[in-house]
Design an enzyme around this catalytic site. Structure first.
Site, PDB file in Angstrom:
ATOM      1  N   GLY A   1       0.807  -1.206   0.000  1.00  0.00           N
ATOM      2  CA  GLY A   1       0.000   0.000   0.000  1.00  0.00           C
ATOM      3  C   GLY A   1       0.842   1.258   0.000  1.00  0.00           C
ATOM      4  N   ASP A   2       0.199   2.371   0.344  1.00  0.00           N
ATOM      5  CA  ASP A   2       0.803   3.699   0.312  1.00  0.00           C
ATOM      6  C   ASP A   2       0.705   4.305   1.714  1.00  0.00           C
ATOM      7  OD1 ASP A   2       1.493   6.336  -0.057  1.00  0.00           O
ATOM      8  OD2 ASP A   2      -0.023   6.759  -1.582  1.00  0.00           O
TER       9      ASP A   2
ATOM     10  N   HIS B   1      13.394  10.627   6.867  1.00  0.00           N
ATOM     11  CA  HIS B   1      14.426  11.472   6.259  1.00  0.00           C
ATOM     12  C   HIS B   1      14.313  11.544   4.738  1.00  0.00           C
ATOM     13  CE1 HIS B   1      17.867   8.319   5.359  1.00  0.00           C
ATOM     14  NE2 HIS B   1      16.711   7.917   4.922  1.00  0.00           N
TER      15      HIS B   1
END
Length: 341
Positions: A231-232, A251
């Site tokens: 997924g995202d 980061h």
């Protein structure tokens, strides 16, 4: 690398050691890409034999091997015969402490082309991948499965030692579920689960990463304890867990995007959930640190940044997390432990 001592080297010689550093990166990557390292895995071999096995011209290969000696990866004894040093051995695939994936990733065009435009990255405050690669870094990776695999292997390399240490720094046995968000091949999660046999894991990453993650999880004997979810992490619906791992994710992004990731995790987390952020932390006093070099890599390649402890505290608080502890590790990475009130 055969560095002259500071007592005997001239300023010019010392400077050359620094300015030629990118040569070493390419030497390491080429030793891996040409499979020289694997040819030497069983022990010392004459250059002619290795060249014959790889279909290379011996005279050209010898020049690479000789440079590999200077880089500290190889030794030559007797003349014309080469062997891996203990440091060179970490370029092998699948060995404990392997850094093969990192050597491939850092010597690839996805890193050295954007770094070639560092001045423009400083002037504009934007990554240089669109100009040098024709797309952003993540699209460049995802267009070629072999690049995706190399990068995932590199992230796994970094996770191996960190995971071993994390499992000793914190007792995860109190948690039922531990979710590794952006966990690549699951190396970090694997160390946590092996140290806490009663825990179950959730590995969340891009769908393209899941096949290699499944193979790695199976190889660790953890297939029945890990749920793989593609997924995202910018989208709603991240899995619920009592503890979350987030290594080298924040980061990669500017503050707005990093805050969105933290908010998505917060939305899915139950009250009292713990979040373990593993990152380099910039010293608040500006003292020299590897994190300052990594910060420039984030700027040039993906548009991200390294942060100070103060900046992390503010970033976490804005997303609803309370930073409770920052623990150093032998790897130089800090473990930032936060809680959802």
């Amino acid at each position: 690398m055969d560095h002259p001592s500071e007592q005997t080297a001239s300023p010019t010689a010392q400077f050359m050691q620094y300015v030629s550093g990118f040569w070493i990166t390419q030497i390491l990557g080429t030793l891996v890409r040409l499979e020289v390292v694997e040819q030497l895995a069983a022990g010392a071999r004459p250059c002619d034999d290795v060249a014959r096995a790889l279909g290379l011209e011996s005279q050209h290969l010898h020049r690479l091997l000789r440079a590999g000696v200077t880089a500290g990866m190889l030794v030559e004894a007797p003349p014309g015969t080469f062997a891996l040093t203990s440091l060179g051995g970490v370029l092998r695939k699948g060995v404990p402490g392997s850094m093969r994936g990192i050597a491939l990733a850092m010597s690839s065009p996805g890193h050295w082309l954007p770094w070639g435009q560092l001045a423009e990255a400083i002037r504009t405050g934007r990554p240089r991948t669109q100009e040098t690669l024709g797309m952003d870094f993540w699209a460049w990776l995802n267009r070629d499965p072999s690049l995706t695999e190399e990068f995932a292997e590199g992230m796994g390399n970094l996770s191996d030692e960190v995971g071993q240490e994390l499992a000793t720094l914190h007792d995860f046995s109190a948690y039922t579920r531990v979710a590794d968000i952006g966990g690549s091949q699951g190396v970090l999660l694997g160390h946590v689960l092996k140290a806490s046999p009663q825990c179950r894991g959730i590995l969340f990453d891009q769908p393209a990463v899941i096949p290699s993650a499944r193979a790695r999880i199976q190889a660790q004997g953890l297939a029945d304890r890990v749920e793989l979810v593609g997924g995202d992490f910018f989208a709603p619906g991240l899995p619920a867990a009592e503890a979350y791992l987030l290594k080298f994710i924040l980061h990669d992004w500017d503050d707005e995007a990093a805050s969105r990731i933290l908010r998505r995790i917060h939305e899915g987390a139950p009250s009292g959930a713990r979040l373990f952020v593993l990152e380099q932390v910039l010293p608040d006093d500006g003292s020299p640190s590897f994190a300052s070099l990594l910060d420039l890599n984030m700027l040039a390649v993906v548009g991200g940044k390294e942060r100070t402890a103060k900046e992390f505290r503010a970033l976490l608080a804005a997303a609803g997390w309370t930073l409770e502890a920052i623990t150093p590790s032998r790897t130089g990475i800090r473990v930032l432990e936060a809680r959802k009130p």
